[in-house]
Enzyme design. Structure first.
Site, PDB file in Angstrom:
ATOM      1  CG  ASP A 100      -2.008   1.033   1.210  1.00 46.63           C
ATOM      2  OD1 ASP A 100      -2.990   0.930   0.446  1.00 46.63           O
ATOM      3  OD2 ASP A 100      -1.845   1.990   1.983  1.00 46.63           O
ATOM      4  CG  HIS A 289      -5.725  -3.152  -0.095  1.00 46.21           C
ATOM      5  ND1 HIS A 289      -4.961  -2.781  -1.180  1.00 46.21           N
ATOM      6  CD2 HIS A 289      -5.332  -2.358   0.939  1.00 46.21           C
ATOM      7  CE1 HIS A 289      -4.140  -1.805  -0.832  1.00 46.21           C
ATOM      8  NE2 HIS A 289      -4.347  -1.526   0.448  1.00 46.21           N
TER       9      HIS A 289
END
Length: 312
Positions: A100, A289
């Site tokens: 991320d 994610h």
């Protein structure tokens, strides 16, 4: 595991360390809204493979400093924290891994430190070189009439007020329902207004794990982490000297097939091989994610195999 708080780049940086003292250094950089504990599956695996593992609590998170100013979180400053920390520990060659926002920092550390960063592992957020204009300007055009969480994060104080009202509820929603980031609603909406706190955590996150995340945000709140999102234009301006540079290190990139970032960054994913010539990519199935937790064993296997094959 040991934990040290070290003075670097004008702040105090908390770093968790595990593995043999003479092991090859590897840095694991977390993203938003996470903490060092998001690497809990990778730390022991890498330490068992004789790596010396360094896991910082990034600027604005946990026991690390959380400066007030938005400008205190621009990309070169964030990279500087890790560069100074590597200096502190005497690292001349390291492996750099990020997820991320941690991937964004890792990509740029590879550009800034072409000799010191020997191999690169990035997860969820791809790289295709410096954009022709600030990404935030592009997003304002694309999402003028509909909601986008990054645009929602831009006004200081607004998102903080919502996310800090109930930190555990906020983090449960982020971990449980990744549709939070793909909502189709008016531009003037708030992020979590249509959601209720899920009653059950995903299999990969126990209540004990969540408690570590909650504690990470309890002291400083979300202001520092959200300030990372408020520097897109400043980042673009300050990285002009990196325009045209390619990431030349052997690079592993992992993304889940259900990761919302894959939707936002589809064009960047297609262009990435142009900017990263020595690139190995894998798409993990049935994975969102939070890739290093949702598919921890597979991430470990791919990462360890890559690091061994690409060892200098």
């Amino acid at each position: 595991m040991s934990q040290q708080t070290i003075p670097v780049n004008g702040i105090e940086l908390s770093v968790h360390i595990e593995g043999p003292a003479d092991g090859e250094p590897i840095w694991l950089l977390h993203g938003f809204p996470e903490c060092w504990h998001s690497w809990r599956e990778q730390i022991p695996a890498l330490a068992d493979a004789s790596f010396r593992v360094f896991v910082p609590e990034m600027r604005g998170y946990g026991r690390s400093s959380s400066p007030d100013g938005i400008d205190d979180y621009d990309l070169l400053i964030l990279c500087g924290d890790i560069q100074h920390a590597m200096d502190y520990f005497g690292h001349t060659q390291v492996v750099m891994v990020g997820h991320d926002w941690g991937a964004v920092v890792a990509w740029h550390l590879a550009l800034l430190e072409p000799e010191r960063v020997t191999r690169l592992g990035t997860m969820s957020v791809p790289f295709a070189g410096r954009a022709h204009s600030p990404v935030i300007d592009i997003m304002r055009e694309l999402y003028a009439e509909r909601f986008n969480y990054i645009l929602y994060f831009q006004e200081p104080g607004v998102a903080e007020h919502e996310l800090e009202a109930d930190i555990e509820r906020t983090l449960r929603l982020f971990m449980q329902d990744q549709d939070v980031f793909l909502q189709h609603k008016p531009a003037n909406a708030t992020l979590l207004e249509e959601f209720t706190a899920p009653g059950q955590l995903p299999d990969w996150c126990t209540q004990q794990d969540l408690d570590v995340y909650v504690q990470s945000f309890t002291e400083h709140g979300f202001r520092g982490p959200l300030n990372w999102y408020r520097n897109f234009e400043r980042n673009w301006q300050r990285t002009a000297f990196l325009a045209g540079r390619k990431v030349l290190q052997p690079t592993l990139f992992l993304i889940g097939d259900r990761d919302p970032v894959g939707v936002f960054e589809a064009h960047t994913l297609k262009r990435m091989p142009e900017a990263v010539p020595d690139l190995e990519q894998h798409v993990l199935t049935d994975c969102g994610h939070w890739i290093q937790n949702e598919q921890g064993a597979q991430v470990n296997a791919l990462l360890l195999d890559f690091l061994e094959r690409k060892r200098r």
